[in-house]
Write a protein that holds these residues in place. Structure first.
Motif, PDB file in Angstrom:
ATOM      1  N   SER A   1       0.935   6.483  10.458  1.00  0.00           N
ATOM      2  CA  SER A   1       0.636   7.868  10.782  1.00  0.00           C
ATOM      3  C   SER A   1      -0.362   7.899  11.936  1.00  0.00           C
ATOM      4  N   ALA A   2      -0.215   8.901  12.806  1.00  0.00           N
ATOM      5  CA  ALA A   2      -1.064   8.996  13.987  1.00  0.00           C
ATOM      6  C   ALA A   2      -1.072  10.435  14.487  1.00  0.00           C
ATOM      7  N   PRO A   3      -2.094  10.808  15.259  1.00  0.00           N
ATOM      8  CA  PRO A   3      -2.109  12.158  15.828  1.00  0.00           C
ATOM      9  C   PRO A   3      -0.912  12.390  16.749  1.00  0.00           C
ATOM     10  N   ALA A   4      -0.324  13.547  16.648  1.00  0.00           N
ATOM     11  CA  ALA A   4       0.847  13.857  17.476  1.00  0.00           C
ATOM     12  C   ALA A   4       0.501  13.872  18.956  1.00  0.00           C
TER      13      ALA A   4
ATOM     14  N   VAL B   1       4.543  10.498  11.530  1.00  0.00           N
ATOM     15  CA  VAL B   1       4.698   9.176  10.913  1.00  0.00           C
ATOM     16  C   VAL B   1       5.856   8.488  11.608  1.00  0.00           C
ATOM     17  N   ILE B   2       5.660   7.228  11.955  1.00  0.00           N
ATOM     18  CA  ILE B   2       6.747   6.452  12.550  1.00  0.00           C
ATOM     19  C   ILE B   2       7.096   5.261  11.673  1.00  0.00           C
ATOM     20  N   ARG B   3       8.349   4.870  11.744  1.00  0.00           N
ATOM     21  CA  ARG B   3       8.802   3.599  11.165  1.00  0.00           C
ATOM     22  C   ARG B   3       8.575   2.540  12.242  1.00  0.00           C
ATOM     23  N   ALA B   4       7.571   1.717  12.043  1.00  0.00           N
ATOM     24  CA  ALA B   4       7.122   0.812  13.100  1.00  0.00           C
ATOM     25  C   ALA B   4       8.158  -0.259  13.411  1.00  0.00           C
ATOM     26  N   GLU B   5       8.400  -0.469  14.701  1.00  0.00           N
ATOM     27  CA  GLU B   5       9.288  -1.524  15.171  1.00  0.00           C
ATOM     28  C   GLU B   5       8.529  -2.631  15.896  1.00  0.00           C
ATOM     29  N   ALA B   6       7.380  -2.310  16.470  1.00  0.00           N
ATOM     30  CA  ALA B   6       6.604  -3.285  17.222  1.00  0.00           C
ATOM     31  C   ALA B   6       5.139  -2.851  17.228  1.00  0.00           C
ATOM     32  N   ILE B   7       4.242  -3.812  16.984  1.00  0.00           N
ATOM     33  CA  ILE B   7       2.811  -3.524  16.882  1.00  0.00           C
ATOM     34  C   ILE B   7       2.061  -4.519  17.769  1.00  0.00           C
ATOM     35  N   PRO B   8       1.368  -4.063  18.810  1.00  0.00           N
ATOM     36  CA  PRO B   8       0.652  -4.997  19.671  1.00  0.00           C
ATOM     37  C   PRO B   8      -0.634  -5.495  19.011  1.00  0.00           C
TER      38      PRO B   8
ATOM     39  N   VAL C   1       0.853  -1.197   0.000  1.00  0.00           N
ATOM     40  CA  VAL C   1       0.000   0.000   0.000  1.00  0.00           C
ATOM     41  C   VAL C   1       0.885   1.240   0.000  1.00  0.00           C
ATOM     42  N   ALA C   2       0.266   2.377  -0.218  1.00  0.00           N
ATOM     43  CA  ALA C   2       1.010   3.635  -0.229  1.00  0.00           C
ATOM     44  C   ALA C   2       1.493   3.974   1.178  1.00  0.00           C
ATOM     45  N   GLU C   3       2.706   4.513   1.249  1.00  0.00           N
ATOM     46  CA  GLU C   3       3.248   4.927   2.544  1.00  0.00           C
ATOM     47  C   GLU C   3       2.533   6.191   3.012  1.00  0.00           C
ATOM     48  N   PRO C   4       2.154   6.267   4.294  1.00  0.00           N
ATOM     49  CA  PRO C   4       1.426   7.446   4.764  1.00  0.00           C
ATOM     50  C   PRO C   4       2.324   8.667   4.855  1.00  0.00           C
ATOM     51  N   GLN C   5       1.696   9.823   4.825  1.00  0.00           N
ATOM     52  CA  GLN C   5       2.394  11.089   5.025  1.00  0.00           C
ATOM     53  C   GLN C   5       1.775  11.803   6.224  1.00  0.00           C
ATOM     54  N   ALA C   6       2.579  12.594   6.882  1.00  0.00           N
ATOM     55  CA  ALA C   6       2.107  13.288   8.074  1.00  0.00           C
ATOM     56  C   ALA C   6       1.289  14.512   7.678  1.00  0.00           C
ATOM     57  N   GLY C   7       0.015  14.508   8.072  1.00  0.00           N
ATOM     58  CA  GLY C   7      -0.805  15.684   7.875  1.00  0.00           C
ATOM     59  C   GLY C   7      -0.610  16.657   9.025  1.00  0.00           C
TER      60      GLY C   7
END
Length: 326
Positions: free
Chosen positions: A100-103, A31-38, A20-26
């Motif tokens: 991407s996520a809210p700051a 935007v983070i480069r994910a290392e771990a996802i619960p 999929v397309a890489e997200p951009q920060a609005g």
């Protein structure tokens, strides 16, 4: 980038690895480069359609992630770039290589805490802390912690005596989880797979009463234990529906016994949970909270992770790790 797309509601097989397309920060985002996802229990309910998701699939699934900030939007401090953080999405998008996520959801990860441990402890630990604060324990109470071996219950069990519980009675499902609850700090443990477990609880109490009940099971058993609670002072904190339904209580059930029930849900409650993220990570970093990681799986195995969660056999957290971290 690679991400797990929820193609529809249904079984774990609806979670599919796609490009999929890489997200951009609005504005106001990172935007983070994910290392771990619960992998979170409520996510399985959303994927199955049991809980409403609020957004129509297909979509990149997932609620939380830990990783390194690579981009910030306008009105966000650029000093965050390069920092390790946890983030919470608006309900989708975290099962991916970049998120991407809210700051305002960002919590800094202490240097001594791994991203895997941060991802593992974030959600459940951040619910346990405000639950214990709301309980207002004073050092004399007997408490009941339902489902004490895993999830939120496992953190409540670790912390309850620090917060003032004098005696911890727990429930857990099956021998392995009973042993886990004892290892985490429970004084007595009941198998809640037994439909008559409230009667077993009565025997264990031996004429004493429960001051605080942390109710994650809900359903009819919530009413079954009301007569085992301390009149005028007993309080039940309801935060889960493992039975499939909330606590089946009426106002009359509570009023006639002089008991209180606090519903731990809704926007104001979620704000308290979010505010506890930093304290939770700091506790884990200091060694005061065991993240209880069960296993780390490649991102591509998200469907398998959901199968494991739904089997209710894991004793700890399941974490997904994107391929760029393998």
């Amino acid at each position: 980038m690679k991400a797990i797309v929820m193609t529809g509601t249904g079984g774990p097989e609806v979670l599919v690895l796609e490009e999929v397309a890489e997200p951009q920060a609005g504005a106001g985002e990172v935007v983070i480069r994910a290392e771990a996802i619960p992998v979170l229990f409520p996510e399985t309910k959303l994927r199955s359609g049991e809980f409403p998701l609020g957004v129509e699939p297909p979509l990149v699934f997932g609620f939380q992630a830990a990783g390194v900030v690579t981009e910030v939007g306008t009105e966000v401090d650029p000093a965050l770039i390069g920092r390790r953080v946890t983030v919470a999405t608006m309900g989708f998008g975290s099962y991916a290589e970049f998120v991407s996520a809210p700051a305002d959801s960002v919590a800094l990860i202490p240097d001594s805490l791994s991203s895997v441990d941060a991802a593992a402890v974030l959600m459940s630990g951040s619910v346990a802390l405000p639950l214990l604060e709301t309980a207002r324990l004073t050092g004399t109470e007997t408490v009941l912690i339902e489902a004490a071996a895993t999830g939120i219950g496992s953190y409540l069990t670790q912390l309850a005596k620090e917060y003032g519980a004098a005696r911890i009675i727990a429930t857990a499902g099956g021998p392995a989880k009973i042993e886990q609850a004892r290892n985490l700090g429970a004084d007595e443990v009941i198998d809640h797979n037994d439909p008559e477990w409230p009667s077993v609880l009565r025997e264990i109490l031996g004429g004493t009463t429960l001051d605080v009940v942390f109710d994650s099971i809900g359903g009819n058993t919530a009413r079954d234990i009301l007569d085992l609670m301390t009149p005028l002072h007993g309080r039940m904190l309801s935060y889960g529906w493992l039975s499939g339904a909330p606590a089946q209580l009426t106002a009359a059930d509570l009023i006639t016994r002089g008991l209180t029930l606090t519903g731990c849900a809704g926007p104001a409650w979620l704000a308290r949970v979010a505010a506890a993220h930093t304290a939770t990570l700091n506790r884990a970093a200091a060694g005061h909270l065991d993240p209880l990681v069960e296993t780390v799986l490649p991102l591509a195995q998200a469907a398998h992770a959901h199968q494991l969660i739904e089997s209710r056999t894991p004793l700890g957290r399941i974490i997904l790790r994107p391929d760029h971290e393998l």
